[in-house]
Every structure is written in structure tokens, then in C-alpha cells.
Design an enzyme around this catalytic site. Sequence first.
Site, PDB file in Angstrom:
ATOM      1  N   ASP A   1       0.827  -1.206   0.000  1.00  0.00           N
ATOM      2  CA  ASP A   1       0.000   0.000   0.000  1.00  0.00           C
ATOM      3  C   ASP A   1       0.867   1.264   0.000  1.00  0.00           C
ATOM      4  O   ASP A   1       0.341   2.384  -0.076  1.00  0.00           O
ATOM      5  CB  ASP A   1      -1.005  -0.007   1.147  1.00  0.00           C
ATOM      6  CG  ASP A   1      -0.381  -0.163   2.524  1.00  0.00           C
ATOM      7  OD1 ASP A   1       0.859  -0.171   2.629  1.00  0.00           O
ATOM      8  OD2 ASP A   1      -1.143  -0.279   3.504  1.00  0.00           O
ATOM      9  N   SER A   2       2.186   1.070   0.010  1.00  0.00           N
ATOM     10  CA  SER A   2       3.119   2.173  -0.233  1.00  0.00           C
ATOM     11  C   SER A   2       2.856   2.821  -1.587  1.00  0.00           C
ATOM     12  O   SER A   2       3.305   3.953  -1.840  1.00  0.00           O
ATOM     13  CB  SER A   2       4.564   1.668  -0.180  1.00  0.00           C
ATOM     14  OG  SER A   2       4.738   0.526  -1.013  1.00  0.00           O
TER      15      SER A   2
ATOM     16  N   ASP B   1      -0.878  -6.275   0.113  1.00  0.00           N
ATOM     17  CA  ASP B   1      -1.399  -5.642   1.322  1.00  0.00           C
ATOM     18  C   ASP B   1      -2.914  -5.501   1.291  1.00  0.00           C
ATOM     19  O   ASP B   1      -3.483  -5.061   0.272  1.00  0.00           O
ATOM     20  CB  ASP B   1      -0.828  -4.222   1.461  1.00  0.00           C
ATOM     21  CG  ASP B   1       0.518  -4.175   2.145  1.00  0.00           C
ATOM     22  OD1 ASP B   1       0.796  -5.049   2.978  1.00  0.00           O
ATOM     23  OD2 ASP B   1       1.300  -3.250   1.838  1.00  0.00           O
TER      24      ASP B   1
ATOM     25  N   LYS C   1      -1.096  -9.740   3.139  1.00  0.00           N
ATOM     26  CA  LYS C   1      -0.350  -9.102   4.232  1.00  0.00           C
ATOM     27  C   LYS C   1      -1.262  -8.181   5.041  1.00  0.00           C
ATOM     28  O   LYS C   1      -2.030  -7.404   4.461  1.00  0.00           O
ATOM     29  CB  LYS C   1       0.855  -8.320   3.718  1.00  0.00           C
ATOM     30  CG  LYS C   1       1.778  -7.841   4.867  1.00  0.00           C
ATOM     31  CD  LYS C   1       3.130  -7.380   4.357  1.00  0.00           C
ATOM     32  CE  LYS C   1       3.111  -5.971   3.845  1.00  0.00           C
ATOM     33  NZ  LYS C   1       2.795  -4.960   4.901  1.00  0.00           N
TER      34      LYS C   1
ATOM     35  N   GLU D   1      -1.506  -5.718   8.812  1.00  0.00           N
ATOM     36  CA  GLU D   1      -0.775  -5.028   9.871  1.00  0.00           C
ATOM     37  C   GLU D   1      -1.518  -5.199  11.194  1.00  0.00           C
ATOM     38  O   GLU D   1      -2.730  -4.980  11.266  1.00  0.00           O
ATOM     39  CB  GLU D   1      -0.641  -3.537   9.551  1.00  0.00           C
ATOM     40  CG  GLU D   1       0.207  -3.241   8.340  1.00  0.00           C
ATOM     41  CD  GLU D   1       0.424  -1.753   8.119  1.00  0.00           C
ATOM     42  OE1 GLU D   1       0.033  -0.953   8.995  1.00  0.00           O
ATOM     43  OE2 GLU D   1       0.980  -1.387   7.070  1.00  0.00           O
TER      44      GLU D   1
ATOM     45  N   GLU E   1       9.270  -4.203  10.846  1.00  0.00           N
ATOM     46  CA  GLU E   1       9.740  -2.931  10.304  1.00  0.00           C
ATOM     47  C   GLU E   1      10.208  -2.003  11.415  1.00  0.00           C
ATOM     48  O   GLU E   1       9.492  -1.764  12.389  1.00  0.00           O
ATOM     49  CB  GLU E   1       8.642  -2.236   9.495  1.00  0.00           C
ATOM     50  CG  GLU E   1       9.094  -0.896   8.918  1.00  0.00           C
ATOM     51  CD  GLU E   1       8.113  -0.281   7.938  1.00  0.00           C
ATOM     52  OE1 GLU E   1       8.384   0.836   7.463  1.00  0.00           O
ATOM     53  OE2 GLU E   1       7.080  -0.928   7.643  1.00  0.00           O
TER      54      GLU E   1
END
Length: 266
Positions: free
Chosen positions: A43-44, A82, A110, A112, A179
Site C-alpha cells: 500500500d506504499s 497488502d 499481508k 498489519e 519494520e
Amino acid sequence: MTTLSTLNKFKKSGTKFTCLTCYDAMFARTMDKAEIDTILIGDSLGMVVQGHDSTLPVTVADMAYHTANVARSNEHALILADLPFMSYVTLPEAIANSRQLMQAGAHVIKLEGGRELCELVKTLAQAGTPTCVHLGLTPQSVNVFGGYKVQGRSDESADKLFIDAQAVVAAGAALLVLECVPADLAKAVTEALDVPVIGIGAGADTDGQVLVMHDMLGMVHGRVPRFVHDFLSDERNTAHSIEGAFALYQQSVRECSFPTAQHQFS
């Protein structure tokens, strides 16, 4: 083709592996030639492709579109995608959105978070959808953290991260990403768990390394993150090409010459 079984074999043998973000077919094809082990449709893309100042505006439709672009040209890498901000708050929407990304071409979803993801991780695993859980500095929680800060430096936060990691793996997570955490904490987590651990700003002792593609090509505006190295301008990139930069990154991670102490946090 790289699979989860491949990554598990790498972990057992001590072979380091690579991951790069990718968002389109041409770069996916170039990464294929360099034999990058895993690709993350991150999602960067909200920042490096769409021009936002965070990952928060990215939608599931955005992620599915870019995942499909990459999947069409990929033959070698395991593809991670993501789930974006607020797309997995409830179990039904998380399942539906995961299905959309898997049908677009992802091999692993993925997420978070920590222990709160256990039910979702277990449900997806039972449905044949592997997950990668992202711990430490989680960009979707940037407003909670008050900025992009190193996580796990206090005893309390380090203990929480360790417990979260153990819990999501017990629930069925296939991979972890750490991270911006201290290198000694990342090493301890990696050694304690049976699943492969991918690091970014987490030292050299994780099983794999991931970088944002634009960062490792020197396309950074403003302050360069400590964990980034410009492989495009590196004198060892004798081809002076993007493919050469990808190949040098692959070689450097595999032979353990990247990352070095200057790229990690204590």
C-alpha cells in the site's frame, strides 16, 4: 517458482531471501530477470504511485488493480499483497477483500497488527489463504504512533511485539514482516519462530529483507531512511541499469553484505 515451501527451506538452511515492492507489469518482468524471490504489492503505492502523504487513502480496488498488473508478468516470485487501511476491521469484509486480492493474483495476504488479528489469520488459513503479519512500525497506524518511529525499544513494547509475533504464528500466519525495530529484538523473534521473518530496518539477522523499490533505486525525496541503500548508483552495479540494481540487491542480501550495521537500529 518461489513458494512458501521455498522460503521455509531457505530459513532452515540459513539462505537469505529478497523482497521488493512492485506495482506494474514492466518492473515485475525486470524483477523476474533478476530472480527477486518475493514481490510485495504494498500500500506504499499510495505515496510512490498516487502521490499521497501516507498509505491511508489506498483502496482495495487500487490494490487489486496493481496486484493483477504484477501477476500478469510474474513467473518467478511469490506475490504478497497488502490489505489496505480499514479493509479488514470485520471478519466478513476481511474475507471478501482477501478473496479479491487472491483472485487478482496474490499468493499471500499481508496484514498489519498483532494479537487482534488471530481470529482472522486462523480463518484465512483454514480457507487456504496464507497470511503475512506486519509488526513493528506499521504505516497504517502512523496516526496512533504519532509519526514514523522505531518500535520495540522499551522493554514493554519489545515484550508486546514478541508476544504478538508468537500469537499470530500460533494462529497460522505463514510469514512475518518486522519494520523499524531494534536489530537484537528482530534477531530474537526470528530465532524463536519457525516461520520466515522479513525485515526492513530490522537488522541483518532476519530471514529475508524487503525494500520499497523506489527507495532502493535512489528515488527518495527528502530524508533518506536509515535502512535504505541506493543500489542503482552503487559502483558495483556495473550494468548501470535498473535490472542491474535489482540483481545487485539480490546478490547483496544472499551473500549477507546488505544490510550492514549502518542500516539498523539499536
